[in-house]
Design a protein around this motif. Structure first.
Motif, PDB file in Angstrom:
ATOM      1  N   ALA A   5       0.904  -2.410  -0.452  1.00 43.67           N
ATOM      2  CA  ALA A   5      -0.272  -1.532  -0.480  1.00 43.67           C
ATOM      3  C   ALA A   5      -0.188  -0.577  -1.660  1.00 43.67           C
ATOM      4  N   ILE A   6       0.995   0.000  -1.834  1.00 36.77           N
ATOM      5  CA  ILE A   6       1.189   0.937  -2.953  1.00 36.77           C
ATOM      6  C   ILE A   6       0.932   0.235  -4.280  1.00 36.77           C
ATOM      7  N   PHE A   7       1.427  -1.024  -4.347  1.00 38.34           N
ATOM      8  CA  PHE A   7       1.246  -1.813  -5.564  1.00 38.34           C
ATOM      9  C   PHE A   7      -0.248  -2.008  -5.861  1.00 38.34           C
ATOM     10  N   ILE A   8      -0.982  -2.371  -4.809  1.00 39.10           N
ATOM     11  CA  ILE A   8      -2.439  -2.581  -4.963  1.00 39.10           C
ATOM     12  C   ILE A   8      -3.118  -1.293  -5.435  1.00 39.10           C
ATOM     13  N   ILE A   9      -2.750  -0.185  -4.772  1.00 43.74           N
ATOM     14  CA  ILE A   9      -3.360   1.099  -5.140  1.00 43.74           C
ATOM     15  C   ILE A   9      -3.092   1.438  -6.604  1.00 43.74           C
ATOM     16  N   LEU A  10      -1.842   1.181  -7.008  1.00 47.73           N
ATOM     17  CA  LEU A  10      -1.482   1.466  -8.408  1.00 47.73           C
ATOM     18  C   LEU A  10      -2.320   0.629  -9.368  1.00 47.73           C
ATOM     19  N   ILE A  11      -2.502  -0.641  -9.008  1.00 42.75           N
ATOM     20  CA  ILE A  11      -3.309  -1.541  -9.851  1.00 42.75           C
ATOM     21  C   ILE A  11      -4.731  -0.988  -9.978  1.00 42.75           C
ATOM     22  N   ILE A  12      -5.274  -0.584  -8.800  1.00 41.38           N
ATOM     23  CA  ILE A  12      -6.655  -0.068  -8.810  1.00 41.38           C
ATOM     24  C   ILE A  12      -6.746   1.192  -9.670  1.00 41.38           C
TER      25      ILE A  12
END
Lengths: 186, 405
Positions: A5-12
């Motif tokens: 989830a953190i990874f996705i948020i960072l990407i966004i």
């Protein structure tokens, strides 16, 4: 899961950052274009005024062939110029030629009493002023845009999407920057 | 540029809020006196209501009102190309979104003002007297000062503050007149509320209301003038920056200070809009709490002390030096310390005109704006034909030649 989830948020977040940076580069580039068009309008206006001026003063100033030819030549040079740097150079040459013309005019009191000429001179003075005020604005915009392109991290985005630096519109030499002194004491 | 507006907005807002408190307090005390304790909020609502209505009127037609009062007439480029060009130049320099409309006031007193709540529908007005005495650089300085007012949103602030001042004067005036001329009605209110048992509170309200009604117009005027004076300095700073030639405005102000005509059709509230106080005959030298404008001599000295540049920093330095104060006009946080704006050279040097020539020039300008026709006669005389003249021929009074119209 949480790491994902953190990874996705960072990407966004990175994506959003990229988009906002890209948009501000576009906005700055448009401001530069807009400022340039303001100068261009005034430069064209000056080019249009010069034939009228020459026509009006020709009869009075038969001894000043050279001065008048200089203006005509500088004008045609300026009209041929295409890039910002070329234009800046040609236009400052034209300003110089007009400046020398204004000094010569002082020797022709008849001309200075001609209403037509006075109206033209007012238009030319005003156009010169508008060019210099618009130039200040243009250079401010270019400075902001160029800074943005050079600075990290927007320089990466600028490189990716091919944003290139713009030229300043500068007066060439110090001599041409000086407005000729006119002595009315006589 | 945008930051300077915000920063001086905060300071002006405090003074503006002070005016608002005076209005509210006045409403509260009068309401409390007339209708008892429960009536006090009613008084506030009435006072604010009056202010809102007047504000709405001036918001939608304020420009028209002030231009109408001063008998200004809109002109086009053909009427006065130089004035038109100078306004155009300063519009470019200031970066305003739209060029203001230009109005002429047929008056020998040299003065100018700006109006317009929004920069999009702003206007500048100048008198014929101003056009007659200023050269191009000076005219540019004056126009830049006016456009500075528009750019800094002073017109908006001064309009709402002016309306508030007007409301306060109106309310206290009506109240005091009511107290003195119709004792009956106030007795009636007092009797009614004493029956309710609020006697002593009522007397207290009366004393406070009367006292405040007398004091508030004075207090409000002082606050209004304080706002106005601050805005004048800021408009001067903007003018120096736009023209890059502080001497232009300085020498224009000098000429305006020597003017001896008072301006007709101006009053204490509209005075704040003009470049120099239209109500005084001579530029005064002492600082005065009851003036809408700082003393001209001080404004000139500040402008002439801008040795090294024409930016806001340079103006601020000169301002602090002349005022001998540590208080800053523009806070550091909004200024760009690297900003370097060099002073340009003058455009034309003109010999000053004699008084007689100035008078003739004013007269000629007025005739031009009133559609007179000018016919030069070969004997050297210029015939000035009023628009009412209906015949198709005119005889030169000097040499007797006949000119056809």
């Amino acid at each position: 899961m949480s790491a994902f989830a953190i990874f996705i948020i960072l990407i966004i977040l990175a994506g959003l950052y990229l988009v906002s940076n890209y948009n501000s580069l576009v906005r700055l580039r448009n401001q530069v274009k807009n400022a340039w068009s303001q100068i261009d309008v005034q430069l064209k206006r000056r080019h249009d005024l010069i034939p009228n001026l020459i026509e009006t003063v020709k009869g009075y100033m038969s001894h000043e062939r050279e001065t008048l030819e200089n203006i005509t030549n500088a004008r045609s040079q300026a009209m041929k110029a295409s890039t910002v740097a070329e234009k800046a150079k040609a236009e400052s040459a034209l300003s110089g030629a007009l400046g020398r013309f204004n000094v010569v005019v002082e020797n022709y009191p008849d001309l200075k009493a001609n209403q037509n000429f006075l109206a033209l001179q007012e238009e030319l003075t005003s156009t010169e002023n508008k060019i210099s005020f618009a130039r200040q604005n243009y250079n401010d915009q270019v400075l902001r845009y160029n800074n943005k392109i050079e600075m990290f991290p927007s320089n990466i985005i600028a490189g990716m999407f091919n944003f290139t630096k713009e030229d300043f519109f500068e007066i060439e030499t110090k001599e041409e920057r000086e407005v000729p002194k006119v002595d009315f004491g006589k | 540029m945008w930051e300077i507006i915000r920063a001086n907005k905060r300071k002006s807002f405090l003074l503006f809020a002070g005016l608002g408190i005076v209005l509210l307090l006045l409403g509260y005390l009068i309401g409390g006196y007339l209708f008892g304790n429960e009536g006090a909020p009613l008084g506030i609502i009435a006072a604010v209501g009056l202010w809102l209505i007047l504000s709405a009127v001036s918001y939608f037609s304020g420009s028209k009102i002030i231009l109408g009062i001063s008998k200004a007439r809109k002109i086009t480029k053909r009427d006065h190309p130089r004035l038109f060009n100078v306004v155009e130049e300063m519009t470019i320099a200031s970066g305003l979104p739209k060029m203001p409309d230009i109005y002429i006031i047929n008056e020998p007193a040299p003065n100018a003002f700006a109006t317009g709540i929004k920069p999009e529908n702003s206007a500048v007005a100048v008198t014929t007297g101003l056009l007659a005495i200023l050269n191009r650089d000076e005219l540019q300085g004056v126009i830049a000062h006016e456009l500075g007012h528009i750019k800094n949103r002073d017109v908006l602030l001064m309009t709402f503050a002016g309306v508030m001042l007007g409301s306060i004067i109106m309310i206290s005036d009506v109240f005091i007149r009511g107290m003195f001329y119709s004792g009956h009605s106030t007795d009636r209110y007092r009797n009614r509320s004493s029956k309710n048992g609020g006697g002593s509170a009522q007397v207290l309200f009366m004393i406070l209301a009367l006292l405040f009604a007398i004091l508030s117009p004075i207090l409000a005027q002082l606050l209004y003038f304080a706002i106005s004076r601050k805005r004048e300095y800021l408009a001067d700073a903007s003018a120096a920056r736009f023209t890059r030639y502080p001497e232009g405005l300085a020498s224009a102000l000098e000429k305006l200070a020597q003017n001896t005509y008072p301006l007709k059709n101006a009053n204490k509230v509209t005075a704040a809009f003009y470049i120099v106080n239209p109500l005084t005959k001579k530029g005064r030298s002492l600082s005065d709490l009851t003036s809408t404008h700082p003393p001209i001599s001080e404004r000139i000295r500040i402008l002439r002390n801008m040795m090294h540049g024409a930016g806001f920093l340079d103006y601020q330095k000169a301002y602090m030096k002349i005022k001998r104060s540590e208080k800053k006009l523009i806070p550091d946080s909004v200024m760009n310390p690297d900003e370097k704006i060099t002073i340009r050279k003058p455009q034309e040097i003109t010999a000053p005109l004699s008084e007689k020539k100035v008078q003739r020039k004013v007269g000629d300008l007025m005739m031009t704006f009133n559609n007179f026709r000018f016919i030069p006669c070969s004997c050297g005389l210029t015939l000035k034909i009023p628009p009412e003249y209906r015949k198709d021929k005119v005889r030169c009074p000097k040499c007797g030649r006949i000119h056809s119209l």
